[in-house]
Design an enzyme around this catalytic site. Structure first.
Site, PDB file in Angstrom:
ATOM      1  N   GLU A 157       8.469  43.234  37.406  1.00  0.00           N
ATOM      2  CA  GLU A 157       9.248  42.488  36.395  1.00  0.00           C
ATOM      3  C   GLU A 157       8.404  41.907  35.250  1.00  0.00           C
ATOM      4  O   GLU A 157       8.506  40.729  34.933  1.00  0.00           O
ATOM      5  CB  GLU A 157      10.060  41.380  37.074  1.00  0.00           C
ATOM      6  CG  GLU A 157      11.016  41.928  38.112  1.00  0.00           C
ATOM      7  CD  GLU A 157      11.743  40.849  38.915  1.00  0.00           C
ATOM      8  OE1 GLU A 157      11.649  39.674  38.559  1.00  0.00           O
ATOM      9  OE2 GLU A 157      12.415  41.204  39.905  1.00  0.00           O
ATOM     10  N   GLU A 262      15.640  48.599  45.144  1.00  0.00           N
ATOM     11  CA  GLU A 262      16.284  47.377  45.669  1.00  0.00           C
ATOM     12  C   GLU A 262      17.801  47.514  45.509  1.00  0.00           C
ATOM     13  O   GLU A 262      18.475  46.618  44.996  1.00  0.00           O
ATOM     14  CB  GLU A 262      15.782  46.133  44.915  1.00  0.00           C
ATOM     15  CG  GLU A 262      14.275  45.996  44.909  1.00  0.00           C
ATOM     16  CD  GLU A 262      13.774  44.711  44.257  1.00  0.00           C
ATOM     17  OE1 GLU A 262      14.574  43.816  43.966  1.00  0.00           O
ATOM     18  OE2 GLU A 262      12.549  44.614  44.041  1.00  0.00           O
TER      19      GLU A 262
HETATM   20  O1  G3I Z   1      10.677  29.872  52.373  1.00  0.00           O
HETATM   21  C1  G3I Z   1      11.887  29.123  52.500  1.00  0.00           C
HETATM   22  C2  G3I Z   1      12.072  28.731  53.919  1.00  0.00           C
HETATM   23  O2  G3I Z   1      11.007  27.884  54.296  1.00  0.00           O
HETATM   24  C3  G3I Z   1      13.424  28.039  54.075  1.00  0.00           C
HETATM   25  O3  G3I Z   1      13.669  27.808  55.428  1.00  0.00           O
HETATM   26  C4  G3I Z   1      14.547  28.929  53.542  1.00  0.00           C
HETATM   27  C5  G3I Z   1      15.907  28.235  53.577  1.00  0.00           C
HETATM   28  O4  G3I Z   1      16.805  28.820  52.655  1.00  0.00           O
HETATM   29  O5  G3I Z   1      14.263  29.253  52.201  1.00  0.00           O
HETATM   30  C6  G3I Z   1      13.062  29.996  52.100  1.00  0.00           C
HETATM   31  O6  G3I Z   1      12.841  30.487  50.834  1.00  0.00           O
HETATM   32  C7  G3I Z   1      13.750  31.458  50.361  1.00  0.00           C
HETATM   33  C8  G3I Z   1      13.053  32.817  50.291  1.00  0.00           C
HETATM   34  O7  G3I Z   1      13.891  33.767  49.672  1.00  0.00           O
HETATM   35  C9  G3I Z   1      12.660  33.358  51.662  1.00  0.00           C
HETATM   36  O8  G3I Z   1      13.768  33.490  52.486  1.00  0.00           O
HETATM   37  C10 G3I Z   1      14.192  31.030  48.970  1.00  0.00           C
HETATM   38  O9  G3I Z   1      14.970  29.867  49.084  1.00  0.00           O
HETATM   39  C11 G3I Z   1      14.991  32.131  48.292  1.00  0.00           C
HETATM   40  O10 G3I Z   1      15.230  31.781  46.932  1.00  0.00           O
HETATM   41  C12 G3I Z   1      14.202  33.420  48.327  1.00  0.00           C
HETATM   42  O11 G3I Z   1      15.009  34.415  47.735  1.00  0.00           O
HETATM   43  C13 G3I Z   1      14.411  35.684  47.560  1.00  0.00           C
HETATM   44  C14 G3I Z   1      14.251  35.976  46.071  1.00  0.00           C
HETATM   45  O12 G3I Z   1      13.727  37.300  45.909  1.00  0.00           O
HETATM   46  C15 G3I Z   1      13.322  35.001  45.392  1.00  0.00           C
HETATM   47  O13 G3I Z   1      13.148  35.342  44.057  1.00  0.00           O
HETATM   48  C16 G3I Z   1      15.322  36.705  48.198  1.00  0.00           C
HETATM   49  O14 G3I Z   1      15.352  36.522  49.609  1.00  0.00           O
HETATM   50  C17 G3I Z   1      14.838  38.116  47.876  1.00  0.00           C
HETATM   51  O15 G3I Z   1      15.811  39.044  48.272  1.00  0.00           O
HETATM   52  C18 G3I Z   1      14.629  38.254  46.376  1.00  0.00           C
HETATM   53  O16 G3I Z   1      14.111  39.538  46.122  1.00  0.00           O
HETATM   54  C19 G3I Z   1      13.871  39.861  44.742  1.00  0.00           C
HETATM   55  C20 G3I Z   1      12.723  40.876  44.721  1.00  0.00           C
HETATM   56  O17 G3I Z   1      11.611  40.344  45.393  1.00  0.00           O
HETATM   57  C21 G3I Z   1      12.375  41.261  43.295  1.00  0.00           C
HETATM   58  N1  G3I Z   1      13.529  41.741  42.575  1.00  0.00           N
HETATM   59  C22 G3I Z   1      14.697  40.862  42.612  1.00  0.00           C
HETATM   60  C23 G3I Z   1      15.080  40.533  44.043  1.00  0.00           C
HETATM   61  C24 G3I Z   1      16.320  39.686  44.093  1.00  0.00           C
HETATM   62  O18 G3I Z   1      16.093  38.442  43.501  1.00  0.00           O
END
Ligand code: G3I
Length: 370
Positions: A157, A262
């Site tokens: 990105e 993705e």
């Molecule tokens: O690490 C914390 C954890 O400690 C806590 O218990 C949990 C409770 O909700 O949250 C955890 O963090 C989350 C993390 O994913 C791991 O699960 C974040 O809140 C959440 O915002 C994060 O979201 C991820 C996102 O990237 C972040 O930008 C999504 O799972 C993941 O699917 C998404 O993937 C991205 C690709 O890497 C890049 N392209 C876009 C795609 C979708 O956004």
């Protein structure tokens, strides 16, 4: 013994089985990965529970349906390199071990990304410190998994929607050549792994043009780039099939592999269509924004299946150019789209439902390429 009764029973069973939606070739070998094995890899992004194999039913499903995996989160810098020079490979080791055990194509996601970035890297202010950080980060991780990870998203990105370079800490400190620098480091650390540039919305003409330039620039600078990943976070109507096809052709022309890295299809409305801040309007809006909390109506299920089928027809038409199609998750329950762009909605973007049962869309993709 009266044989008429079993015969009647048998014909009834045949009639029932010919009426349901399960395709004829169902059986032990019916799977996405087998259906598309001559065309491209079929992958899934795994969350932490899936990597830890907490649910044996889901583990079996992953092994049966997919022949490639990507780590949804655990290889991002904030998790794997939380402090300068301090790495935590616990989850990424399990992820790689999972893929090796199941003999899958393993994709690493992602080395350089401005989001979910280790806070210490986000605070870097000068080019020398940034060069050191990028070198240490990429060399340590890629060398550690040398020969075990088939491909990496080296940079994720890096582009704005208009195709210009996104303002990030990498661009601000190191300058625009951080891309070539990162790709060269990755190639040095593991010369055989495939190196990808990965981004979303590459079906938008302006952004795609920017990505084409970005790849050409890497090539011109002598960096090895093997593939472009279009993330493919799409919905029921956008992008158009025409733009999807153009995207495949434009990147293939650069001599690199094209992957859809993705893939998911949101069925929910887009919140940016709502204007105004009136409380009642907002309550109404939130119901409108989450229209299927108790299940997806059949009509939408059919629409989703048709959309997946239409897109896969294009993938099949260009299977010689496509290396991998990876779904961003295994089942609807796990999808990031339940929490983005609005938290707590019920979305249905994948091929397996909340109980990991195959949906109509799954069967339509099996039928399409039987
Ligand atoms: O690490 C914390 C954890 O400690 C806590 O218990 C949990 C409770 O909700 O949250 C955890 O963090 C989350 C993390 O994913 C791991 O699960 C974040 O809140 C959440 O915002 C994060 O979201 C991820 C996102 O990237 C972040 O930008 C999504 O799972 C993941 O699917 C998404 O993937 C991205 C690709 O890497 C890049 N392209 C876009 C795609 C979708 O956004």
């Amino acid at each position: 013994m009266n044989i008429a009764k079993p015969l009647v029973l048998l014909s009834a069973m045949l009639l029932i089985s010919s009426c349901n939606s399960i395709p004829k070739n169902s059986g032990a070998s019916l799977s996405l990965k087998n259906t598309y094995k001559k065309d491209f890899y079929i992958g899934a992004a795994l969350d932490t529970n899936q990597i830890k194999e907490t649910d044996p039913m889901v583990t079996d499903l992953i092994a049966k349906e997919f022949n490639s995996i990507t780590a949804e989160n655990c290889m991002k810098s904030m998790y794997v390199h939380p402090e300068k020079g301090k790495f935590d490979f616990k989850m990424s080791d399990q992820f790689v071990a999972f893929g090796e055990k199941k003999k899958m194509l393993i994709h690493g996601h992602t080395l350089i990304w401005h989001s979910q970035l280790a806070p210490w890297m986000a605070q870097i202010k000068d080019s020398v410190t940034m060069a050191e950080a990028i070198t240490n980060h990429i060399s340590t991780i890629v060398e550690k998994y040398k020969g075990r990870i088939n491909s990496w998203d080296v940079v994720n990105e890096a582009l704005n929607e208009d195709g210009t370079l996104r303002k990030t800490v990498f661009l601000d400190t190191y300058g625009k050549d951080y891309l070539s620098f990162a790709f060269k480091l990755a190639a040095k650390a593991d010369p055989k792994t495939d190196l990808y540039y990965n981004d979303y919305n590459l079906c938008n003409a302006k952004k795609r043009k920017g990505a084409v330039e970005l790849v050409k620039n890497l090539q011109k600078n002598g960096a090895k780039i093997d593939g472009v990943g279009e993330q493919a976070h799409w919905n029921l109507t956008s992008p158009s099939l025409d733009e999807i096809e153009k995207t495949i052709l434009d990147f293939a022309e650069l001599g690199v592999k094209v992957s859809f890295t993705e893939f998911d299809i949101s069925v929910l409305p887009n919140p940016w269509d709502i204007v105004g801040a009136d409380i009642n309007q907002r309550a109404e809006a939130s119901e409108k924004m989450n229209p299927y909390p108790n299940g997806l109506p059949d009509a939408i299920q059919i629409q989703l299946a048709a959309r997946y089928e239409a897109i896969f027809k294009i993938f099949l038409k260009h299977q010689d150019k496509i290396d991998r199609v990876t779904f961003w998750g295994v089942n609807d329950k796990q999808s990031w789209l339940n929490d983005w762009p609005i938290k707590g909605r019920t979305n249905y973007p994948l091929l397996f439902d909340r109980e990991s049962k195959p949906k109509k869309a799954y069967y339509s993709l099996i039928e399409l390429n039987k």
